[in-house]
Write a protein that holds these residues in place. Structure first.
Motif, PDB file in Angstrom:
ATOM      1  N   PRO A   5       1.469   0.938  22.689  1.00 48.43           N
ATOM      2  CA  PRO A   5       2.290   2.007  22.100  1.00 48.43           C
ATOM      3  C   PRO A   5       3.705   1.543  21.789  1.00 48.43           C
ATOM      4  O   PRO A   5       4.283   1.938  20.773  1.00 48.43           O
ATOM      5  CB  PRO A   5       2.277   3.080  23.193  1.00 48.43           C
ATOM      6  CG  PRO A   5       1.008   2.850  23.938  1.00 48.43           C
ATOM      7  CD  PRO A   5       0.828   1.360  23.943  1.00 48.43           C
ATOM      8  N   GLU A   6       4.262   0.692  22.664  1.00 37.50           N
ATOM      9  CA  GLU A   6       5.632   0.222  22.450  1.00 37.50           C
ATOM     10  C   GLU A   6       5.734  -0.704  21.250  1.00 37.50           C
ATOM     11  O   GLU A   6       6.774  -0.775  20.592  1.00 37.50           O
ATOM     12  CB  GLU A   6       6.131  -0.472  23.715  1.00 37.50           C
ATOM     13  CG  GLU A   6       6.334   0.445  24.920  1.00 37.50           C
ATOM     14  CD  GLU A   6       5.034   0.895  25.587  1.00 37.50           C
ATOM     15  OE1 GLU A   6       5.036   1.909  26.303  1.00 37.50           O
ATOM     16  OE2 GLU A   6       3.998   0.205  25.387  1.00 37.50           O
ATOM     17  N   ARG A   7       4.669  -1.431  20.936  1.00 39.04           N
ATOM     18  CA  ARG A   7       4.668  -2.350  19.797  1.00 39.04           C
ATOM     19  C   ARG A   7       4.449  -1.605  18.483  1.00 39.04           C
ATOM     20  O   ARG A   7       4.837  -2.099  17.415  1.00 39.04           O
ATOM     21  CB  ARG A   7       3.559  -3.389  19.988  1.00 39.04           C
ATOM     22  CG  ARG A   7       3.411  -4.385  18.848  1.00 39.04           C
ATOM     23  CD  ARG A   7       4.495  -5.441  18.863  1.00 39.04           C
ATOM     24  NE  ARG A   7       4.336  -6.350  17.735  1.00 39.04           N
ATOM     25  CZ  ARG A   7       5.055  -6.311  16.614  1.00 39.04           C
ATOM     26  NH1 ARG A   7       6.005  -5.397  16.482  1.00 39.04           N
ATOM     27  NH2 ARG A   7       4.866  -7.180  15.634  1.00 39.04           N
ATOM     28  N   LEU A   8       3.871  -0.431  18.543  1.00 40.03           N
ATOM     29  CA  LEU A   8       3.531   0.301  17.324  1.00 40.03           C
ATOM     30  C   LEU A   8       4.763   0.598  16.477  1.00 40.03           C
ATOM     31  O   LEU A   8       4.723   0.435  15.249  1.00 40.03           O
ATOM     32  CB  LEU A   8       2.818   1.610  17.680  1.00 40.03           C
ATOM     33  CG  LEU A   8       2.512   2.532  16.488  1.00 40.03           C
ATOM     34  CD1 LEU A   8       1.529   1.860  15.531  1.00 40.03           C
ATOM     35  CD2 LEU A   8       1.963   3.862  16.977  1.00 40.03           C
ATOM     36  N   ALA A   9       5.851   1.067  17.099  1.00 42.88           N
ATOM     37  CA  ALA A   9       7.035   1.448  16.334  1.00 42.88           C
ATOM     38  C   ALA A   9       7.550   0.289  15.486  1.00 42.88           C
ATOM     39  O   ALA A   9       7.875   0.459  14.303  1.00 42.88           O
ATOM     40  CB  ALA A   9       8.130   1.949  17.279  1.00 42.88           C
ATOM     41  N   ALA A  10       7.610  -0.905  16.069  1.00 42.59           N
ATOM     42  CA  ALA A  10       8.072  -2.076  15.322  1.00 42.59           C
ATOM     43  C   ALA A  10       7.107  -2.423  14.198  1.00 42.59           C
ATOM     44  O   ALA A  10       7.521  -2.795  13.089  1.00 42.59           O
ATOM     45  CB  ALA A  10       8.242  -3.265  16.265  1.00 42.59           C
ATOM     46  N   GLN A  11       5.815  -2.296  14.463  1.00 40.45           N
ATOM     47  CA  GLN A  11       4.809  -2.597  13.447  1.00 40.45           C
ATOM     48  C   GLN A  11       4.910  -1.615  12.284  1.00 40.45           C
ATOM     49  O   GLN A  11       4.803  -2.000  11.114  1.00 40.45           O
ATOM     50  CB  GLN A  11       3.415  -2.547  14.073  1.00 40.45           C
ATOM     51  CG  GLN A  11       2.296  -3.045  13.174  1.00 40.45           C
ATOM     52  CD  GLN A  11       2.303  -4.550  13.009  1.00 40.45           C
ATOM     53  OE1 GLN A  11       2.765  -5.262  13.895  1.00 40.45           O
ATOM     54  NE2 GLN A  11       1.823  -5.023  11.874  1.00 40.45           N
TER      55      GLN A  11
END
Length: 344
Positions: A5-11
């Motif tokens: 979930p934390e990586r999603l925003a950057a992606q």
């Protein structure tokens, strides 16, 4: 591609919105924040229209025909649409799985599909989720393990501009006892109250509240999980916060009735998996109930339900006794078989 979930925003910020996303997992806060990040980026990229499909009323599944029509129809009000499909169980069934797979194989250019599930395990995965992975991203919000919590809290503190010593971080971990929502709330408060200095343990203690999950949901989980010390501690916390016994009993009675139904099914040699489904017990909580069923036979669960009714009468002044003491004795008996004598 599978993301945290934390990586999603950057992606999301680095690419146009993909045709499909699956956001699922047993940790509600991480699921919620990932879904919010997707909605925010969708708005930023011109997906001005959002529709939500989920089971309503007595329906066990969403209206698949309506969803199919929506996915196939052109937009009426904007060039792009975000369609949310909410699956609390993480299982779309045959019709839903086929619908999702067909869409991912040939997605409409103006539509993004977001499947949001409140439960997830490797057993939930299938061709439909693999199709989402090929067309877009799968985001799994696994529960944060106890040894991972300090790092999770420290990263969130840094993201809010708060620096803290490791002992201070551990102090916050101890207080929230794995409750990510409580941790997030405390961190947001720290971001407002902190004066920019690095927090030590003493300063952390002075700024945060004792949010150690004194809520009825965790209280019942502690009882079912065989944790009598936690039961007493949580009850004392709830009482200290001014809660009333009748406000707690609704959830207590519901969970005891659910356990009694499971125990009856198990006693007659029935299909326990089917009963879990009938009682709407998510996969992530089934192990908790199974441990509880090992401690007590079906007649005793019936006795617990009767005892809860007696607590309710005491709380309403219709029977003599101390409602808080009676509730504690009941939940201790659920947690520890030797404490059943307290109900006599």
């Amino acid at each position: 591609m599978e993301l945290t979930p934390e990586r999603l925003a950057a992606q999301l910020a680095s690419e146009p919105l993909r045709p499909a996303y699956l956001i699922a997992g047993p940790e509600p806060l991480r699921v919620l924040e990932a879904a919010d990040a997707l909605r925010q980026q969708a708005r930023a990229q011109g997906y001005a229209e959002r529709e939500v499909f989920e089971a309503e009323g007595n329906q066990r599944e969403p209206d698949w025909d309506a969803l199919h029509a929506t996915l196939s129809a052109p937009s009426l009000f904007s060039a792009r649409r975000l369609i949310e499909l909410r699956l609390p169980t993480g299982k779309p069934g045959k019709q839903g799985a086929e619908l999702v797979s067909d869409f991912c194989a040939d997605p409409a250019p103006d539509v993004a599909l977001a499947v949001i599930a409140g439960d997830w395990s490797r057993a939930h995965a299938g061709k439909w989720s693999e199709a989402i992975g090929r067309a877009g991203h799968i985001v799994v919000a696994w529960a944060v393990k106890p040894h991972e919590l300090p790092d999770w809290i420290e990263r969130r503190l840094r993201a809010r501009g708060v620096r803290a010593e490791r002992e201070a971080v551990q102090s916050l971990c101890d207080r929230v006892e794995g409750n990510l929502l409580a941790a997030a709330q405390e961190i947001d408060k720290l971001a407002l109250l902190n004066d920019g200095q690095t927090l030590d343990a003493a300063r952390m203690e002075a700024l945060v509240a004792d949010a150690a999950r004194y809520d009825v949901f965790r209280l019942v989980d502690a009882a079912l999980g065989g944790q009598p010390a936690h039961v007493s501690r949580m009850l004392a916390g709830l009482r200290g916060e001014g809660e009333a016994v009748p406000a707690l009993l609704g959830m207590v009675v519901m969970e005891l009735q659910r356990a009694a139904a499971l125990a009856r099914a198990q006693a007659r040699g029935g299909n326990l998996a089917a009963e879990f489904k009938a009682q709407r017990v998510w996969d992530s909580k089934q192990a908790l109930y199974k441990r509880a069923l090992q401690r007590h036979a079906a007649p005793r669960w019936e006795r617990f339900v009767v005892a809860a009714g007696h607590v309710d009468r005491i709380a309403k002044g219709r029977a003599a006794g101390d409602a808080w003491q009676s509730l504690e004795r009941l939940l201790l008996a659920v947690a520890e078989p030797r404490a059943v004598a307290l109900l006599a």
